[in-house]
Design an enzyme around this catalytic site. Structure first.
Site, PDB file in Angstrom:
ATOM      1  N   MET A  44      18.387  18.980 -18.928  1.00 38.30           N
ATOM      2  CA  MET A  44      17.271  19.883 -18.688  1.00 38.30           C
ATOM      3  C   MET A  44      16.152  19.159 -17.955  1.00 38.30           C
ATOM      4  SD  MET A  44      14.738  18.643 -20.775  1.00 38.30           S
ATOM      5  CE  MET A  44      13.614  20.008 -20.916  1.00 38.30           C
ATOM      6  N   THR A  77      12.400  23.376 -20.898  1.00 41.21           N
ATOM      7  CA  THR A  77      13.806  23.787 -21.092  1.00 41.21           C
ATOM      8  C   THR A  77      14.478  22.973 -22.191  1.00 41.21           C
ATOM      9  OG1 THR A  77      13.920  24.263 -18.731  1.00 41.21           O
ATOM     10  CG2 THR A  77      16.006  24.007 -19.879  1.00 41.21           C
ATOM     11  N   VAL A  78      15.392  23.617 -22.904  1.00 38.80           N
ATOM     12  CA  VAL A  78      16.211  22.889 -23.878  1.00 38.80           C
ATOM     13  C   VAL A  78      17.678  23.099 -23.533  1.00 38.80           C
ATOM     14  CG1 VAL A  78      14.562  22.926 -25.787  1.00 38.80           C
ATOM     15  CG2 VAL A  78      16.134  24.847 -25.509  1.00 38.80           C
ATOM     16  N   GLY A  96       9.704  23.262 -18.553  1.00 38.95           N
ATOM     17  CA  GLY A  96       9.644  22.947 -19.414  1.00 38.95           C
ATOM     18  C   GLY A  96      10.535  23.413 -20.532  1.00 38.95           C
TER      19      GLY A  96
END
Length: 534
Positions: free
Chosen positions: A434, A353-354, A352
């Site tokens: 991502m 990344t940016v 769950g």
């Protein structure tokens, strides 16, 4: 780069600029990076500012307590930074099993590893930045103190997380998560203001001390105290011992373009392995079933091996160089036929990344990614700090003999990966997608759409995606052409059409024209993506 026109209609237009560009999944974060660039900062400063702002304005995907990786192009050279943190010194398979677990849990104190993101910001600033970290983190601090209104996709995933956590998080150790992210007894809604004074205080301490307070000072003491209170493993000694690692990026050449990734423990090499396998196949045709079949088969073979072998390089049973070799690609490519494979792990040779991308007029470019994993991470928030700690340790195995078996001080198999493209020694630019195990598959599809099918950055990101899951199972987006779905099914693929595009990653791209220096960017239409330009 010259582009062809295809019948596929992009949802947005590619954005062009000359002096600077920031692309990411949240408009306020993109603006934070641009603000710093306009104050005299370079692309590295802008990347740090954007990353720090994202911990505030997109906490559903990342946070101060997560990890980070970066590929940085400076003065015609590409640098790699691995800022993933290791397992705490007391976290062993035996200790986990004593607590009643037969595999690493998803949430709580056990899967927390050392956070690397604050150290990444400081390391990048000290080596390549132009402005002091105090100035670079100022926009993020302002957002945390003054608050900001939630964007639609952000609110959607925040709401999903709250409903899930309300059922899962019943222990006292999770109370601070609800105090921080659901202060009114619910998730904030679209357009509603949310702020986090504790988050601002933590960012200010990181800025004033070049992140040392996080690893050796008062913040480290707060983390240590909270871990001890609830039986966690992460300690102030683990934090004090941590330092990011500068690494040599790895690459393969795909039809004249060098595609770059961070070496293991990240799984970026899965994308490189898939490209190497696929280039042995027939000449691709746009939206042809044969090309898609061969793309999927190449990815499933690469990913099957990646999941089996990738961990810290010292613990891998096969060398990275072999998995990126022509010999490996030839052997795996030879398995691809006209029917879908049920892939088996590569027979090892005996012996769950940016995400964000930035670019400036000096030629500096950054591909940067950070994450708490699986959305908000472990669910553990250190009270009064805004620090949500990651659950990256969930990916460790407890099975003795497994390459990715848990060991104290070891970094686990890591899903977050930045990508970079170059040609003839010149930077083309940063890219990333991502989204957990979708990431190398997203990288792979970005490269194919760019190099093989000559799509512009925005069209490249907007093309409906597919995702290999396991065996012959493939999930495609709702917009994926039905005639191709039916043709792939006839080739033996088990195809499911997803209800929405939420699991297919969120990407950003910046390409630079080698002659004029003009930047062209694409941002993700599947989220609140934005491109800030100068």
């Amino acid at each position: 780069m010259d582009y062809l026109y295809h019948p596929y209609q992009s949802k947005r237009h590619t954005v062009f600029a000359r002096k600077g560009m920031v692309t990411t999944s949240q408009p306020l974060a993109a603006n934070a990076g641009l603000e710093i660039m306009q104050k005299g900062g370079n692309a590295i400063d802008a990347a740090i500012a954007t990353a720090a702002a994202l911990t505030v304005v997109e906490p559903t995907s990342n946070g101060i307590g997560g990890d980070a990786f970066a590929l940085v192009w400076v003065k015609d050279k590409l640098y790699g930074l691995n800022a993933s943190g290791p397992a705490p010194a007391t976290l062993t398979p035996e200790a986990v099993k004593v607590l009643g677990h037969d595999k690493m849990p998803v949430h709580g104190m056990v899967p927390i590893t050392v956070p690397g993101a604050p150290a990444a910001w400081a390391e990048l600033s000290q080596r390549f930045g132009k402005l002091p970290l105090k100035e670079v983190l100022a926009p993020a601090i302002r957002y945390a103190e003054e608050g900001y209104p939630l964007t639609p996709i952000l609110a959607k995933y925040w709401g999903f997380a709250y409903k899930k956590y309300k059922e899962l998080f019943t222990g006292d150790e999770f109370k601070a998560w609800f105090d921080t992210f659901a202060p009114n007894g619910r998730a904030p809604e679209v357009g509603e203001m949310w702020s986090s004074p504790g988050h601002a205080k933590t960012l200010r301490a990181i800025a004033a001390t070049d992140a040392r307070d996080f690893y050796e000072g008062e913040i480290a003491n707060q983390i240590d105290t909270y871990m001890k209170k609830y039986g966690g493993f992460l300690s102030k000694e683990d934090l004090a011992a941590y330092k990011p690692e500068w690494v040599e990026p790895i690459s393969v050449n795909y039809k004249g373009y060098d595609v770059w990734e961070i070496p293991p423990n990240g799984h970026g090499m899965v994308a490189l392995m898939a490209l190497n396998i696929y280039k042995k196949q027939s000449k691709p045709q746009w939206q042809s079933v044969q090309a898609l079949h061969e793309q999927i088969e190449s990815m499933k073979l690469a990913f099957t091996d990646g999941k089996a072998f990738i961990t810290e390089e010292a613990d891998m049973p096969v060398e990275t160089a072999h998995l990126l070799s022509e010999e490996y690609a030839e052997k795996r490519s030879a398995l691809i036929g006209d029917e879908a494979l049920d892939p088996q792990v590569y027979d090892l040779p005996k012996g769950g990344t940016v995400y964000l991308a930035t670019a400036d007029e000096e030629g500096n470019m950054v591909s940067f990614i950070q994450s708490n994993y699986m959305g908000f991470g472990s669910g553990i928030v250190v009270p009064g700090t805004g620090i949500g700690l990651q659950n990256r340790g969930h990916d460790f195995s407890l099975e003795e003999g497994h390459p990715n078996v848990l060991k104290p001080g070891k970094r686990t198999y890591h899903t977050i990966i930045p990508g970079f493209l170059s040609k003839d020694g010149q930077a083309v630019g940063p890219f990333g997608v991502m989204g957990g195990y979708m990431q190398p598959q997203g990288h792979y599809q970005v490269v194919l759409n760019t190099v093989d099918f000559l799509l512009n950055p925005q069209a490249t990101l907007d093309v409906p995606r597919w995702q290999w899951m396991a065996g012959k199972k493939v999930v495609v987006e709702p917009e994926f052409p039905n005639h191709l779905v039916q043709a792939l099914i006839r080739k033996g693929h088990d195809i499911t059409v997803a209800a929405d595009g939420g699991s297919f990653g969120r990407g950003q791209i910046i390409w630079r024209d080698p002659v004029t220096g003009v930047l062209q960017g694409g941002t993700e239409s599947r989220t609140d993506g934005a491109i800030a330009v100068w």
